[in-house]
Design a protein around this motif. Structure first.
Motif, PDB file in Angstrom:
ATOM      1  N   ALA A 454       0.825  -1.212   0.000  1.00  0.00           N
ATOM      2  CA  ALA A 454       0.000   0.000   0.000  1.00  0.00           C
ATOM      3  C   ALA A 454       0.854   1.255   0.000  1.00  0.00           C
ATOM      4  O   ALA A 454       2.026   1.226   0.351  1.00  0.00           O
ATOM      5  CB  ALA A 454      -0.916   0.002   1.226  1.00  0.00           C
ATOM      6  N   GLY A 455       0.219   2.362  -0.381  1.00  0.00           N
ATOM      7  CA  GLY A 455       0.908   3.650  -0.419  1.00  0.00           C
ATOM      8  C   GLY A 455       1.219   4.024  -1.857  1.00  0.00           C
ATOM      9  O   GLY A 455       0.558   3.564  -2.799  1.00  0.00           O
ATOM     10  N   SER A 456       2.264   4.846  -2.021  1.00  0.00           N
ATOM     11  CA  SER A 456       2.635   5.236  -3.373  1.00  0.00           C
ATOM     12  C   SER A 456       3.624   4.250  -3.987  1.00  0.00           C
ATOM     13  O   SER A 456       3.864   4.279  -5.198  1.00  0.00           O
ATOM     14  CB  SER A 456       3.248   6.643  -3.367  1.00  0.00           C
ATOM     15  N   CYS A 481      -3.386  -3.720   1.783  1.00  0.00           N
ATOM     16  CA  CYS A 481      -3.545  -3.495   3.217  1.00  0.00           C
ATOM     17  C   CYS A 481      -2.262  -2.963   3.838  1.00  0.00           C
ATOM     18  O   CYS A 481      -1.247  -3.662   3.875  1.00  0.00           O
ATOM     19  CB  CYS A 481      -3.945  -4.815   3.877  1.00  0.00           C
ATOM     20  N   MET A 482      -2.322  -1.722   4.314  1.00  0.00           N
ATOM     21  CA  MET A 482      -1.177  -1.163   5.033  1.00  0.00           C
ATOM     22  C   MET A 482      -0.828  -2.086   6.197  1.00  0.00           C
ATOM     23  O   MET A 482      -1.714  -2.552   6.914  1.00  0.00           O
ATOM     24  CB  MET A 482      -1.517   0.219   5.581  1.00  0.00           C
ATOM     25  N   GLY A 483       0.435  -2.332   6.375  1.00  0.00           N
ATOM     26  CA  GLY A 483       0.865  -3.182   7.490  1.00  0.00           C
ATOM     27  C   GLY A 483       1.126  -4.611   7.081  1.00  0.00           C
ATOM     28  O   GLY A 483       1.575  -5.418   7.891  1.00  0.00           O
ATOM     29  N   LEU A 504       9.226  -3.401   1.679  1.00  0.00           N
ATOM     30  CA  LEU A 504       9.287  -1.966   1.400  1.00  0.00           C
ATOM     31  C   LEU A 504       8.094  -1.312   2.087  1.00  0.00           C
ATOM     32  O   LEU A 504       6.949  -1.655   1.772  1.00  0.00           O
ATOM     33  CB  LEU A 504       9.201  -1.730  -0.114  1.00  0.00           C
ATOM     34  N   VAL A 505       8.365  -0.386   2.996  1.00  0.00           N
ATOM     35  CA  VAL A 505       7.242   0.226   3.719  1.00  0.00           C
ATOM     36  C   VAL A 505       7.344   1.737   3.744  1.00  0.00           C
ATOM     37  O   VAL A 505       8.429   2.301   3.897  1.00  0.00           O
ATOM     38  CB  VAL A 505       7.137  -0.292   5.179  1.00  0.00           C
ATOM     39  N   VAL A 525      14.561 -14.763  12.032  1.00  0.00           N
ATOM     40  CA  VAL A 525      14.168 -14.772  10.622  1.00  0.00           C
ATOM     41  C   VAL A 525      14.749 -13.504  10.016  1.00  0.00           C
ATOM     42  O   VAL A 525      14.397 -12.392  10.401  1.00  0.00           O
ATOM     43  CB  VAL A 525      12.636 -14.802  10.462  1.00  0.00           C
ATOM     44  N   ASN A 526      15.637 -13.699   9.065  1.00  0.00           N
ATOM     45  CA  ASN A 526      16.429 -12.581   8.571  1.00  0.00           C
ATOM     46  C   ASN A 526      15.697 -11.818   7.472  1.00  0.00           C
ATOM     47  O   ASN A 526      15.785 -12.172   6.300  1.00  0.00           O
ATOM     48  CB  ASN A 526      17.765 -13.123   8.054  1.00  0.00           C
ATOM     49  N   ILE A 527      14.990 -10.779   7.866  1.00  0.00           N
ATOM     50  CA  ILE A 527      14.282  -9.951   6.880  1.00  0.00           C
ATOM     51  C   ILE A 527      14.961  -8.583   6.775  1.00  0.00           C
ATOM     52  O   ILE A 527      15.619  -8.141   7.710  1.00  0.00           O
ATOM     53  CB  ILE A 527      12.796  -9.751   7.252  1.00  0.00           C
ATOM     54  N   ASN A 528      14.771  -7.959   5.631  1.00  0.00           N
ATOM     55  CA  ASN A 528      15.208  -6.571   5.472  1.00  0.00           C
ATOM     56  C   ASN A 528      13.982  -5.687   5.318  1.00  0.00           C
ATOM     57  O   ASN A 528      13.022  -6.075   4.649  1.00  0.00           O
ATOM     58  CB  ASN A 528      16.080  -6.411   4.223  1.00  0.00           C
ATOM     59  N   VAL A 529      14.039  -4.516   5.932  1.00  0.00           N
ATOM     60  CA  VAL A 529      12.961  -3.539   5.775  1.00  0.00           C
ATOM     61  C   VAL A 529      13.571  -2.273   5.179  1.00  0.00           C
ATOM     62  O   VAL A 529      14.598  -1.796   5.685  1.00  0.00           O
ATOM     63  CB  VAL A 529      12.305  -3.218   7.142  1.00  0.00           C
ATOM     64  N   VAL A 530      12.976  -1.781   4.108  1.00  0.00           N
ATOM     65  CA  VAL A 530      13.367  -0.460   3.600  1.00  0.00           C
ATOM     66  C   VAL A 530      12.248   0.494   3.985  1.00  0.00           C
ATOM     67  O   VAL A 530      11.119   0.365   3.507  1.00  0.00           O
ATOM     68  CB  VAL A 530      13.574  -0.472   2.070  1.00  0.00           C
ATOM     69  N   LEU A 531      12.567   1.406   4.892  1.00  0.00           N
ATOM     70  CA  LEU A 531      11.546   2.304   5.436  1.00  0.00           C
ATOM     71  C   LEU A 531      11.654   3.659   4.739  1.00  0.00           C
ATOM     72  O   LEU A 531      12.648   4.368   4.900  1.00  0.00           O
ATOM     73  CB  LEU A 531      11.776   2.431   6.948  1.00  0.00           C
ATOM     74  N   VAL A 532      10.638   3.970   3.959  1.00  0.00           N
ATOM     75  CA  VAL A 532      10.661   5.191   3.154  1.00  0.00           C
ATOM     76  C   VAL A 532       9.900   6.297   3.890  1.00  0.00           C
ATOM     77  O   VAL A 532       8.667   6.265   3.998  1.00  0.00           O
ATOM     78  CB  VAL A 532      10.036   4.939   1.764  1.00  0.00           C
TER      79      VAL A 532
END
Ligand SMILES: Cc1ncc(C[n+]2csc(CCOP(=O)(O)OP(=O)(O)O)c2C)c(N)n1
Ligand SMILES: [Mg+2]
Length: 661
Positions: A454-456, A481-483, A504-505, A525-532
């Motif tokens: 969700a988002g742009s 769905c956001m989240g 990507l959030v 659990v090795n996740i990556n988050v890119v927080l924009v």
């Protein structure tokens, strides 16, 4: 797809204790009747779930690989107790995963099921009341996206001796209603196990629906808490291994013949690949059809990656968030071949995209429901089976060379647009959002998975992302769905432990549901988050402006003296927040720092968040605009000029809507 391990894993460190404990479940009741086993309903359910398998194309997978849970009254003494005993003696264990939010647990389960092409799923157990109703959003998401998840909410006492129990909503006019009934409309199968023996048909029906490619979605077994703890003498055969064959129904010969006739008559056919291509693992069959016929392939959010981005027939995204080349082809197409798509409004540009007066549709879908949309010629079948049959029926046929030449040129010019959206002149400045995608594109390999909902970002990703493998592009855009992203990343990584996973959030999405970061840390659990970070709901701000609502209520800013949210930015540090939840955090201020951060995150063995603030200034290069419309309604009357202008524009676009009957 990732292979689902058939050997069971124990992750809670209790295996030694379990192995040493006596096999009392077998002993109980065995004296009276050797063919029954005395267990509680919850114990029986857990034991049953641990021996369910799916099978497709000769490969077997655990149908329910793990059970997510948050315990409370309603499941702590039922399913919670049963999970303690799971895996005792010779019994296969059902792995337990501790979640933080019920909705997020469903998102994780959905991510897992999707990555496994629906052949393996997770269960989710909750307490009664709020724990149960927190499932509703996740259930709707699973069902809309046709992804299997088994929901096991606790329910009020079947005996009603203690009514109203804590968290019980009493309905004065209907004594048999509980809040769990809110799950009925969002579940593909719903059952309430009022009595122990009713578990047998309920559990079997639940498995049938989860493993059925045409019916699957959220399946709910509501479990009254007293019934969960009640003992019963179960027939032993209830706990025998059961393999649920996942069908690939082939098309009828008459439908294949009609489909081939439609394709042979078309001068400008266009395939729209939807999520069904992936679910069916039909990517090779689609490529074979495209190779043989030269028919261009556009894709929906769910279908992107069906063809590799550099295949000559891949023209990318279609619809409101489509590429110029795909949308131009769609406008002029005389035959639209939908494969595994549900024709959402984003795909059809709210029924304004397919403008050719004589356009016809041919829909290959496993459900008659979706096949019949757009007044189509129907080809009801599994996507792979249907594509193979169609390729066979079209032997020797190819679209006109001029058509191939035309879309080849359109594809090349779109690639230049992607290049310029990704390009950066100065590595020392703050990136735009599309430059963030460009940096990620440069950092990932073919196997990385990119997750968003969700988002742009979904629009930018749909248009620009160059999908390099079938399951790389993971967009949840059925429910948007956001989240979804962070918990889904956990599910994806559990399904594909060797694939780097990127959630990507946006900042809005992050704030909605960050808690499962703790779960990723706990489970390693090795996740990556890119927080924009762009300080608010940029996408809705843009939409608001377009629809005459003047960006009202969409920025994260202090309230100004006039009452609007136009004051100073908020002193909120989401990077610090992610760090506080246990992630490694890298702050990237510039394009150059972002590249380094992404490379570092990709090789790190810990959950890592790359935090980046994007350039949203008016002078920043804008992403490519929409090539087609989306119907979001505008006020019919207003004193404000912005709304009046937007309404005029709206009516102009709406005039192009048509029905395909
Ligand atoms: C659960 C949920 N609530 C509301 C929406 C409507 N919505 C769609 S995008 C969006 C804003 C997202 O903000 P952010 O994550 O910061 O992304 P940005 O728009 O800034 O790119 C909202 C509120 C939604 N999709 N999901
Ligand atoms: Mg934002």
């Amino acid at each position: 797809m990732s292979s689902v391990p058939e050997t069971d894993r124990r992750t809670d460190g209790r295996s030694a204790v379990r192995a040493a404990s006596p096999d009392h479940s077998r002993a109980r009741g065995a004296a009276e009747d050797p063919r029954t086993v005395r267990l509680t309903v919850a114990q029986a359910l857990v034991r049953f779930l641990a021996v369910q398998y799916t099978e497709r194309d000769g490969r077997r997978h655990r149908l329910i690989d793990a059970c997510w849970g948050i315990l409370g009254h309603g499941n702590v003494a039922g399913l919670g107790q049963a999970l303690v005993e799971s895996g005792q003696g010779d019994d296969a264990p059902l792995r337990y995963l501790q979640g933080r939010n019920e909705q997020a647990m469903v998102h994780a389960a959905v991510g897992y099921a999707r990555q496994n092409n629906r052949l393996s799923a997770h269960a989710v157990t909750t307490s009664i009341g709020p724990g149960a109703t927190n499932l509703v959003t996740g259930a709707a998401l699973a069902t809309i996206n046709r992804l299997p998840v088994l929901l096991l909410p606790g329910d009020i006492f079947a005996t009603r001796t203690a009514d109203p129990v804590l968290q019980q909503l009493e309905v004065p006019s209907a004594g048999d209603v509980s809040v769990n009934d809110a799950l009925r409309p969002v579940s593909r199968y719903f059952d309430r196990v009022h009595r122990p023996e009713a578990l047998i048909p309920a559990a079997l029906q639940a498995m049938r629906v989860l493993a059925d490619p045409a019916e699957t979605g959220a399946v709910t077994l509501a479990l009254p808490q007293d019934v969960q703890a009640e003992a019963y003498d179960w027939p032993e055969e209830f706990f025998a291994e059961r393999v649920w064959h996942v069908r690939r129904p082939g098309p009828e010969a008459a439908e294949v013949a009609a489909a081939a006739t439609a394709v042979l008559a078309a001068r400008r056919p266009l395939i729209i690949a939807g999520g069904g291509v992936h679910h069916s693992e039909a990517e090779d069959a689609l490529r074979a059809l495209a190779d043989a016929t030269g028919i261009p392939v556009a894709s929906t959010q769910a279908g992107k990656g069906s063809l590799r981005h550099d295949h000559p027939c891949d023209v990318g995204a279609v619809g409101h968030t489509g590429t110029a080349v795909a949308d131009d082809l769609a406008r002029a197409a005389d035959l639209v071949i939908g494969v595994g798509t549900r024709y959402s409004d984003f795909t059809t540009a709210s029924n304004t995209l397919f403008a050719e007066p004589n356009v016809r549709f041919l829909n290959l879908n496993i459900t008659p429901f979706d096949s019949h949309k757009m007044g189509a010629t129907t080809l009801v079948a599994d996507a792979r089976a249907g594509l193979e049959a169609l390729t066979g029926a079209l032997l020797g046929h190819r679209v006109p060379a001029a058509y191939e030449e035309e879309y080849g040129q359109g594809k090349a010019s779109w690639e230049r647009i992607v290049e310029s959206a990704y390009a950066t002149k100065d590595e020392g400045v703050r990136p735009t959002q599309t430059q963030v995608l460009g940096a990620l594109d440069a950092a990932v390999g073919d196997d990385d998975v990119v997750i968003n909902a969700a988002g742009s970002l979904p629009g930018d990703l749909h248009k620009l992302w160059r999908a390099r493998s079938p399951r790389q592009y993971h967009l949840e855009y059925g429910y948007s769905c956001m989240g979804y992203e962070i918990p889904a990343a956990i599910g994806v990584r559990l399904a594909a432990p060797d694939r780097p996973v990127w959630a990507l959030v946006g900042d809005g999405t992050y704030l909605m549901l960050p808690g499962e970061i703790v779960t990723a840390v706990q489970e390693r659990v090795n996740i990556n988050v890119v927080l924009v970070q762009n300080h608010g709901y940029a996408s809705i701000g843009g939409l608001s402006e377009q629809t005459g609502a003047e960006r009202f209520g969409t920025a994260y800013r202090y309230r100004a003296p006039d009452g609007t949210y136009t004051g100073d930015p908020l002193p909120v540090d989401l990077a610090a927040n992610a760090a506080s939840l246990g992630m490694d955090v890298i702050r990237a201020e510039t394009v150059g720092e972002l590249r380094a951060a992404l490379a570092q995150a990709r090789t790190s063995d810990r959950p890592t968040c790359v935090y980046v603030e994007t350039d949203t200034s008016p002078s920043a290069p804008a992403p490519p605009g929409a090539a087609a419309w989306w119907d979001v309604v505008v006020a019919e009357t207003s004193d404000r000029p912005a709304a009046r202008r937007a309404r005029e524009e709206y009516e102009r676009h709406a005039a192009a809507r048509r029905r395909h009957l």
